[in-house]
Design a protein around this motif. Structure first.
Motif, PDB file in Angstrom:
ATOM      1  N   TRP A 194      53.670  -5.868 -28.613  1.00 27.44           N
ATOM      2  CA  TRP A 194      53.446  -4.909 -29.718  1.00 27.44           C
ATOM      3  C   TRP A 194      51.956  -4.844 -30.063  1.00 27.44           C
ATOM      4  O   TRP A 194      51.372  -3.758 -30.185  1.00 27.44           O
ATOM      5  CB  TRP A 194      54.275  -5.375 -30.923  1.00 27.44           C
ATOM      6  N   ALA A 195      51.338  -6.021 -30.182  1.00 30.86           N
ATOM      7  CA  ALA A 195      49.947  -6.085 -30.625  1.00 30.86           C
ATOM      8  C   ALA A 195      48.993  -5.484 -29.598  1.00 30.86           C
ATOM      9  O   ALA A 195      47.929  -4.980 -29.959  1.00 30.86           O
ATOM     10  CB  ALA A 195      49.559  -7.543 -30.898  1.00 30.86           C
ATOM     11  N   LEU A 196      49.361  -5.537 -28.310  1.00 34.45           N
ATOM     12  CA  LEU A 196      48.415  -5.153 -27.257  1.00 34.45           C
ATOM     13  C   LEU A 196      48.683  -3.786 -26.646  1.00 34.45           C
ATOM     14  O   LEU A 196      47.913  -3.315 -25.825  1.00 34.45           O
ATOM     15  CB  LEU A 196      48.397  -6.234 -26.162  1.00 34.45           C
ATOM     16  N   ARG A 197      49.803  -3.137 -27.035  1.00 35.29           N
ATOM     17  CA  ARG A 197      50.096  -1.834 -26.438  1.00 35.29           C
ATOM     18  C   ARG A 197      50.286  -0.731 -27.483  1.00 35.29           C
ATOM     19  O   ARG A 197      51.274   0.001 -27.451  1.00 35.29           O
ATOM     20  CB  ARG A 197      51.336  -1.935 -25.541  1.00 35.29           C
ATOM     21  N   PRO A 198      49.318  -0.549 -28.393  1.00 33.41           N
ATOM     22  CA  PRO A 198      49.424   0.554 -29.362  1.00 33.41           C
ATOM     23  C   PRO A 198      49.130   1.887 -28.671  1.00 33.41           C
ATOM     24  O   PRO A 198      48.741   1.898 -27.499  1.00 33.41           O
ATOM     25  CB  PRO A 198      48.335   0.211 -30.379  1.00 33.41           C
ATOM     26  N   PRO A 199      49.277   3.011 -29.374  1.00 32.44           N
ATOM     27  CA  PRO A 199      48.976   4.313 -28.772  1.00 32.44           C
ATOM     28  C   PRO A 199      47.572   4.325 -28.165  1.00 32.44           C
ATOM     29  O   PRO A 199      46.615   3.885 -28.805  1.00 32.44           O
ATOM     30  CB  PRO A 199      49.049   5.275 -29.971  1.00 32.44           C
ATOM     31  N   GLY A 200      47.470   4.795 -26.928  1.00 35.75           N
ATOM     32  CA  GLY A 200      46.167   4.943 -26.279  1.00 35.75           C
ATOM     33  C   GLY A 200      45.532   3.652 -25.805  1.00 35.75           C
ATOM     34  O   GLY A 200      44.332   3.617 -25.532  1.00 35.75           O
ATOM     35  N   TYR A 201      46.318   2.572 -25.672  1.00 40.10           N
ATOM     36  CA  TYR A 201      45.724   1.285 -25.272  1.00 40.10           C
ATOM     37  C   TYR A 201      45.202   1.349 -23.836  1.00 40.10           C
ATOM     38  O   TYR A 201      45.608   2.193 -23.028  1.00 40.10           O
ATOM     39  CB  TYR A 201      46.746   0.150 -25.424  1.00 40.10           C
ATOM     40  N   TYR A 202      44.259   0.465 -23.530  1.00 42.45           N
ATOM     41  CA  TYR A 202      43.699   0.363 -22.173  1.00 42.45           C
ATOM     42  C   TYR A 202      44.104  -0.968 -21.571  1.00 42.45           C
ATOM     43  O   TYR A 202      43.761  -2.025 -22.117  1.00 42.45           O
ATOM     44  CB  TYR A 202      42.165   0.431 -22.217  1.00 42.45           C
ATOM     45  N   GLN A 203      44.787  -0.940 -20.452  1.00 41.13           N
ATOM     46  CA  GLN A 203      45.153  -2.183 -19.786  1.00 41.13           C
ATOM     47  C   GLN A 203      43.899  -2.985 -19.395  1.00 41.13           C
ATOM     48  O   GLN A 203      43.906  -4.207 -19.405  1.00 41.13           O
ATOM     49  CB  GLN A 203      45.993  -1.871 -18.552  1.00 41.13           C
ATOM     50  N   SER A 204      42.833  -2.250 -19.061  1.00 40.81           N
ATOM     51  CA  SER A 204      41.584  -2.919 -18.638  1.00 40.81           C
ATOM     52  C   SER A 204      40.966  -3.771 -19.754  1.00 40.81           C
ATOM     53  O   SER A 204      40.075  -4.568 -19.491  1.00 40.81           O
ATOM     54  CB  SER A 204      40.573  -1.880 -18.162  1.00 40.81           C
ATOM     55  N   TRP A 205      41.417  -3.608 -20.987  1.00 36.16           N
ATOM     56  CA  TRP A 205      40.897  -4.414 -22.102  1.00 36.16           C
ATOM     57  C   TRP A 205      41.728  -5.688 -22.324  1.00 36.16           C
ATOM     58  O   TRP A 205      41.485  -6.420 -23.283  1.00 36.16           O
ATOM     59  CB  TRP A 205      40.863  -3.614 -23.408  1.00 36.16           C
ATOM     60  N   HIS A 206      42.709  -5.946 -21.494  1.00 36.90           N
ATOM     61  CA  HIS A 206      43.514  -7.176 -21.587  1.00 36.90           C
ATOM     62  C   HIS A 206      43.030  -8.106 -20.479  1.00 36.90           C
ATOM     63  O   HIS A 206      43.491  -8.030 -19.346  1.00 36.90           O
ATOM     64  CB  HIS A 206      45.003  -6.858 -21.449  1.00 36.90           C
ATOM     65  N   ILE A 207      42.075  -8.945 -20.815  1.00 34.12           N
ATOM     66  CA  ILE A 207      41.256  -9.609 -19.803  1.00 34.12           C
ATOM     67  C   ILE A 207      41.575 -11.102 -19.714  1.00 34.12           C
ATOM     68  O   ILE A 207      41.484 -11.821 -20.707  1.00 34.12           O
ATOM     69  CB  ILE A 207      39.758  -9.428 -20.142  1.00 34.12           C
ATOM     70  N   GLY A 208      41.930 -11.527 -18.517  1.00 37.74           N
ATOM     71  CA  GLY A 208      42.203 -12.942 -18.286  1.00 37.74           C
ATOM     72  C   GLY A 208      41.159 -13.549 -17.365  1.00 37.74           C
ATOM     73  O   GLY A 208      40.431 -12.846 -16.658  1.00 37.74           O
ATOM     74  N   VAL A 209      41.096 -14.874 -17.376  1.00 41.12           N
ATOM     75  CA  VAL A 209      40.275 -15.634 -16.430  1.00 41.12           C
ATOM     76  C   VAL A 209      41.204 -16.627 -15.732  1.00 41.12           C
ATOM     77  O   VAL A 209      41.965 -17.329 -16.408  1.00 41.12           O
ATOM     78  CB  VAL A 209      39.138 -16.397 -17.152  1.00 41.12           C
ATOM     79  N   ARG A 210      41.153 -16.651 -14.393  1.00 38.83           N
ATOM     80  CA  ARG A 210      41.964 -17.606 -13.629  1.00 38.83           C
ATOM     81  C   ARG A 210      41.076 -18.618 -12.928  1.00 38.83           C
ATOM     82  O   ARG A 210      39.935 -18.300 -12.565  1.00 38.83           O
ATOM     83  CB  ARG A 210      42.764 -16.881 -12.545  1.00 38.83           C
ATOM     84  N   ALA A 211      41.638 -19.813 -12.712  1.00 38.08           N
ATOM     85  CA  ALA A 211      41.007 -20.775 -11.805  1.00 38.08           C
ATOM     86  C   ALA A 211      41.260 -20.253 -10.396  1.00 38.08           C
ATOM     87  O   ALA A 211      42.395 -19.917 -10.053  1.00 38.08           O
ATOM     88  CB  ALA A 211      41.618 -22.157 -11.991  1.00 38.08           C
ATOM     89  N   LYS A 212      40.200 -20.143  -9.560  1.00 38.02           N
ATOM     90  CA  LYS A 212      40.335 -19.492  -8.248  1.00 38.02           C
ATOM     91  C   LYS A 212      41.352 -20.192  -7.351  1.00 38.02           C
ATOM     92  O   LYS A 212      42.152 -19.546  -6.689  1.00 38.02           O
ATOM     93  CB  LYS A 212      38.979 -19.458  -7.526  1.00 38.02           C
ATOM     94  N   THR A 213      41.325 -21.519  -7.325  1.00 36.57           N
ATOM     95  CA  THR A 213      42.199 -22.221  -6.376  1.00 36.57           C
ATOM     96  C   THR A 213      43.650 -22.253  -6.835  1.00 36.57           C
ATOM     97  O   THR A 213      44.553 -21.899  -6.089  1.00 36.57           O
ATOM     98  CB  THR A 213      41.702 -23.644  -6.091  1.00 36.57           C
ATOM     99  N   SER A 214      43.901 -22.645  -8.089  1.00 41.62           N
ATOM    100  CA  SER A 214      45.296 -22.780  -8.552  1.00 41.62           C
ATOM    101  C   SER A 214      45.878 -21.467  -9.060  1.00 41.62           C
ATOM    102  O   SER A 214      47.081 -21.351  -9.241  1.00 41.62           O
ATOM    103  CB  SER A 214      45.369 -23.817  -9.668  1.00 41.62           C
ATOM    104  N   LYS A 215      45.022 -20.476  -9.350  1.00 41.67           N
ATOM    105  CA  LYS A 215      45.416 -19.186  -9.948  1.00 41.67           C
ATOM    106  C   LYS A 215      45.933 -19.334 -11.385  1.00 41.67           C
ATOM    107  O   LYS A 215      46.522 -18.406 -11.946  1.00 41.67           O
ATOM    108  CB  LYS A 215      46.465 -18.440  -9.095  1.00 41.67           C
ATOM    109  N   LYS A 216      45.756 -20.500 -11.952  1.00 43.42           N
ATOM    110  CA  LYS A 216      46.223 -20.722 -13.325  1.00 43.42           C
ATOM    111  C   LYS A 216      45.378 -19.905 -14.312  1.00 43.42           C
ATOM    112  O   LYS A 216      44.151 -19.841 -14.185  1.00 43.42           O
ATOM    113  CB  LYS A 216      46.091 -22.218 -13.634  1.00 43.42           C
TER     114      LYS A 216
END
Ligand code: MYA
Length: 415
Positions: free
Chosen positions: A116-138
């Protein structure tokens, strides 16, 4: 996202934090000093104009590639429509997000809430930003933005609301947060948006206002058992339970749950109410439909429909944000309701909010929290809210105000 919890106001921790806060203007901020935000050295300088600090640049001048992360990490965009991705974000926050000063409670935003909090009208998926550890993908870090229109004085400004900044506990103090903030800024700029609003429990350059959380006990025995609150002086458990007792059903005739057909009337009520505050959210019908139509275990909205005229005259709402209780053998979760937007025109504000307390008690919440924003001060003491020890600072990015606001001049609640 302050430390909204714990009602003991005189603990040593609180005194120490207040002292640290009072010294915070002399701290250096290697990152924030480079950003277009009000700087501490400029406080009180009335020669500086109100409005954007830096001008927008042509989109072609916005950096096209992501910022560099330390080489063991990689960027990922989090698709909140995917159950797996949503669970990853949920688990990162569940284990690493905001705690109170004494580390007794941690916010536990539900998956449905995050959607609910992250998908309001006109939301951009590109603004939901994660960082992963390259090897474990965590997934080890997250930051999000959503688009919003916020009115500052007479001007409605397109902004990003930034929230859920989180770095895994084991990766703290490695300067990851500044890279994440720069990356979300870049992606917001790519959509031709140049301002943002955010809240934090920590003092940064420079708050537009500082608010306080207040707490209304609904289940005093549990709150005391888990250390959220303490038995008052000369109080017994049974007197405390009696003090906080509420009627079984709302008092106001015509008080009912909001429905889809109410969207136009609620939008009118809310727009009219919010127009009096210096900084406020600018809701249209689409926004009201998204942010205020009831969603089970996420957001609740009630209104008063006049039994005679059938006009919608009053409105109240609250969102569901439980906290994990850390290390208690008897309880795992504190069920908390948070006051959202409320408007009273015919019913007294006191009676309207008392009805909100009654329905939240009926729904099984342990505590009802409210900030001292908008006209909330007028009901807090009388309805037996007590002041919390957490402060919540509100900020604007790339927008200067000539002077700070009072909490009562703010018409904006961020989740
Ligand atoms: S507020 C909720 C924040 N989250 C938590 O409190 C969860 C638990 N804590 C953590 O996960 C970490 O401690 C975080 C910092 C991630 C907070 N807002 O990487 P570092 C500055 C802004 O070594 P870490 C929310 O979500 C700090 O002053 N800056 O530190 C709204 C220092 O800079 P400086 C913060 O502890 C977020 C630098 O980061 C915050 O490992 C709004 C240190 O980095 C904070 N809450 O990680 C973000 N905490 O040296 C801004 C620390 O200069 C958005 N820092 O003092 C700005 C608008 C962007 C869009 C613009 C579009 C135009």
């Amino acid at each position: 996202e302050a430390n909204p919890l714990v009602t003991d106001d005189t603990s040593l921790e609180t005194i120490v934090r207040r002292f640290q806060d009072s010294m915070s203007e002399s701290k250096t901020h290697k990152f924030w000093e480079t950003q277009p935000v009000g700087q501490f050295k400029d406080i009180g300088d009335t020669s500086l104009p109100e409005g954007p600090i830096e001008l927008a640049t042509p989109l072609s001048e916005v950096k096209q590639e992501p910022y560099n992360l330390p080489s063991v990490y990689e960027w990922t965009t989090c698709d909140m429509n995917s159950d797996d991705m949503c669970s990853e974000v949920y688990n990162l926050l569940k284990n690493n997000y905001v705690e109170d000063d004494e580390n007794m409670f941690r916010f536990n935003y539900s998956k449905e809430f995050l959607r609910w909090a992250l998908r309001p009208p006109g939301y951009y998926q590109s603004w939901h930003i994660g960082v992963r550890a390259k090897t474990s993908k965590k997934l080890v870090a997250f930051i999000s933005g959503i688009p919003a229109r916020i009115r500052v004085r007479d001007e409605v400004v397109k902004m990003a609301e930034i929230n859920f900044l989180c770095v895994h506990k084991k990766l703290r103090s490695k300067r990851l947060a500044p890279v994440m903030i720069k990356e979300v800024t870049r992606r917001v700029h790519l959509e031709n948006i140049w301002q943002a609003a955010y809240t934090a429990g920590v003092i940064l350059p420079t708050p537009i206002t500082t608010c306080q959380y207040w707490h209304r006990s609904l289940n005093p025995k549990k709150l005391i058992d888990v250390g959220f609150s303490r038995l008052g002086p000369r109080m017994t458990m049974s007197r405390t339970i009696k003090l906080y007792k509420l009627p079984d059903t709302p008092i106001t005739p015509g008080f009912r749950k909001m429905e889809p057909r109410d969207v136009p009337a609620v939008t009118r009520l809310l727009r009219n109410y919010l127009s009096q505050f210096g900084v406020a959210t600018d809701f249209d019908e689409n926004d009201v439909e998204h942010w205020l139509l009831p969603r089970e275990d996420v957001v609740d909205s009630y209104l008063v429909e006049s039994p005679e005229t059938h006009d919608v005259t009053d409105f109240c709402s609250f969102y569901t944000l439980p906290s994990t209780i850390l290390g208690n053998p008897n309880y795992t979760t504190l069920k908390a309701a948070y006051s959202y937007y409320n408007v009273a025109t015919q019913t007294s504000f006191l009676q309207l909010m008392n009805d909100a307390l009654i329905v939240s008690k009926q729904k099984g919440f342990d505590v009802f929290n409210a900030l001292d924003v908008m006209h909330n001060e007028s009901f807090l003491k009388e309805l037996k809210f007590g002041p919390g020890d957490g402060q919540l600072h509100y900020y604007l990015y790339n927008y200067r105000l000539k002077s700070a606001l009072k909490p009562s001049e703010l018409g904006l609640v961020l989740l």
